[in-house]
Design an enzyme around this catalytic site. Structure first.
Site, PDB file in Angstrom:
ATOM      1  N   LYS A  34       0.757  -1.167  -0.069  1.00 36.44           N
ATOM      2  CA  LYS A  34       0.061  -0.154   0.166  1.00 36.44           C
ATOM      3  C   LYS A  34       0.905   1.200   0.032  1.00 36.44           C
ATOM      4  CE  LYS A  34      -0.437  -0.062   4.844  1.00 36.44           C
ATOM      5  NZ  LYS A  34      -1.481  -0.414   6.166  1.00 36.44           N
ATOM      6  N   ARG A 129     -10.409  -0.244  15.321  1.00 36.31           N
ATOM      7  CA  ARG A 129     -10.353   0.537  14.155  1.00 36.31           C
ATOM      8  C   ARG A 129     -10.920   0.061  13.147  1.00 36.31           C
ATOM      9  NH1 ARG A 129      -4.494   1.578  11.309  1.00 36.31           N
ATOM     10  NH2 ARG A 129      -4.877  -0.652  10.901  1.00 36.31           N
ATOM     11  N   TYR A 254      15.241  30.801   5.915  1.00 35.95           N
ATOM     12  CA  TYR A 254      13.851  31.696   6.544  1.00 35.95           C
ATOM     13  C   TYR A 254      14.033  31.830   7.995  1.00 35.95           C
ATOM     14  CZ  TYR A 254      12.143  30.945   1.713  1.00 35.95           C
ATOM     15  OH  TYR A 254      11.866  30.847   0.228  1.00 35.95           O
ATOM     16  N   MET A 302      11.416  24.284   0.411  1.00 34.59           N
ATOM     17  CA  MET A 302      10.785  23.569  -0.544  1.00 34.59           C
ATOM     18  C   MET A 302      11.592  22.637  -1.492  1.00 34.59           C
ATOM     19  SD  MET A 302       7.759  24.676  -3.294  1.00 34.59           S
ATOM     20  CE  MET A 302       6.720  25.233  -2.281  1.00 34.59           C
TER      21      MET A 302
END
Length: 357
Positions: A34, A129, A254, A302
């Site tokens: 998955k 769950r 930053y 980023m």
């Protein structure tokens, strides 16, 4: 000069699969793929796991992507289905399904199908769950066992909440409840995820469901992957794209979040949270360059991170940098970023090139 690249070591993948078989030689293996095979590439990883008995995915689109990629092995839909219109898709594509709520049972009983479904009936033994309640298990088993829409015998399963904590009694309580509920019922059984494969021998049963350990990461908090004889499959790399001198008292990045305490040199690496590197990785997080550990400074951007190369760096522009993987365990980066290795691996973005070795 490479940009952000995830090198996927297929030899390591095969080694880790062999470790699963060595630990649980009597169990069939449902290899969990998955979330894009935990960020490693859904179809390429499936193609390599030729000795797995089945593949586990979370959602129908993952299962269909495997079929579209030419994968013919059994596929198990671990989250199951939600709508009646999903059932013909499962049948047509030979996709097996976990059943974990009464709604799914009602849909199976009431839908006309061209051929029976392969069902894994999940019981909630304490995870709270997914899974039918223990009090409803007998009724759920009865209805599915009587249905012509269900291939017999069904398989039976549960999932552990605390298997990665070897000193937690909850796992043994869940094992005992599962065995109590299922001991008189026909059908292969499965309980063990990666952590239970390693730490709970009496949970291995007919099937095991390794995920994280296949990718060379320890599922046990107090044990390293090396101690478990697991090899990292993904090594995340990029390149040094700038080196610049910084004076004592000057800030970097930053928010001026890091200030040099002495004259030094800063290296800029072409990777950032846009590639999946954790934005909350703090100053002091290690990276590996030319066999040398150096430390991240300032905030993750980023597209870039900055590292302190020291006053007399030997590194050159274009040098390869390892962010995690071979030589630098992803578990260590996850710990410093206050997250788990699962998240780091699964968060690798599409702009990271995967290179299969």
């Amino acid at each position: 000069m490479i940009t952000a690249t995830a090198e996927i070591n297929l030899t390591a993948l095969q080694h880790n699969f062999a470790q699963v078989k060595q630990i649980a030689p009597q169990s069939k293996v449902l290899a969990v793929l998955k979330a894009n095979a935990y960020g490693h590439g859904l179809v390429p990883i499936a193609e390599q796991l030729k000795d797995a008995d089945s593949f586990g995915v979370a959602r129908i689109d993952e299962a269909l992507a495997l079929r579209a990629g030419g994968i013919v092995k059994p596929i198990v839909l671990l989250e199951g289905f939600l709508h009646a219109q999903d059932l013909p898709i499962l049948v047509a594509n030979n996709i097996q399904t976990v059943v974990h709520i009464p709604h799914q049972i009602e849909l199976i009983l009431s839908t006309k199908l061209e051929s029976p479904l392969n069902v894994w009936l999940k019981v909630d033994t304490g995870m709270h769950r997914l899974g039918v309640a223990p009090a409803f298990f007998e009724e759920a088993y009865h209805w599915l066992n009587q249905s012509k829409n269900v291939h017999q015998p069904m398989r039976l399963m549960t999932h552990f909440a605390c298997a990665d904590e070897s000193d937690n009694d909850k796992t043994q309580q869940q094992i005992a409840l599962f065995e109590q509920l299922t001991s008189n019922h026909v059908g292969e059984k499965t309980m063990a995820n990666s952590a239970a494969v390693i730490a709970w021998p009496n949970a291995r049963a007919d099937w095991v469901r390794p995920g994280l350990m296949l990718y060379g990461v320890s599922p046990i908090s107090e044990l390293t992957a090396a101690e478990l004889h697991l090899s990292p499959v993904m090594t995340l790399k990029s390149s040094l794209i700038a080196i610049r001198p910084i004076k004592k008292g000057e800030s970097v990045g930053y928010g001026a979040a890091w200030v040099a305490q002495q004259d030094t040199n800063i290296g800029v690496i072409a990777i950032g949270y846009g590639d999946g590197y954790p934005r909350n990785a703090p100053s002091g997080t290690p990276v590996l360059i030319n066999g040398r550990i150096v430390l991240l400074v300032g905030r993750v951007s980023m597209d870039m991170i900055t590292i302190d190369l020291g006053s007399n760096p030997t590194e050159q522009l274009g040098d390869e940098v390892v962010l995690w993987g071979d030589g630098l365990p992803v578990e260590e980066i996850a710990r410093l970023a206050e997250t788990i290795p699962y998240e780091l691996l699964c968060n690798i973005t599409q702009r990271v090139k995967c290179l299969y070795l």
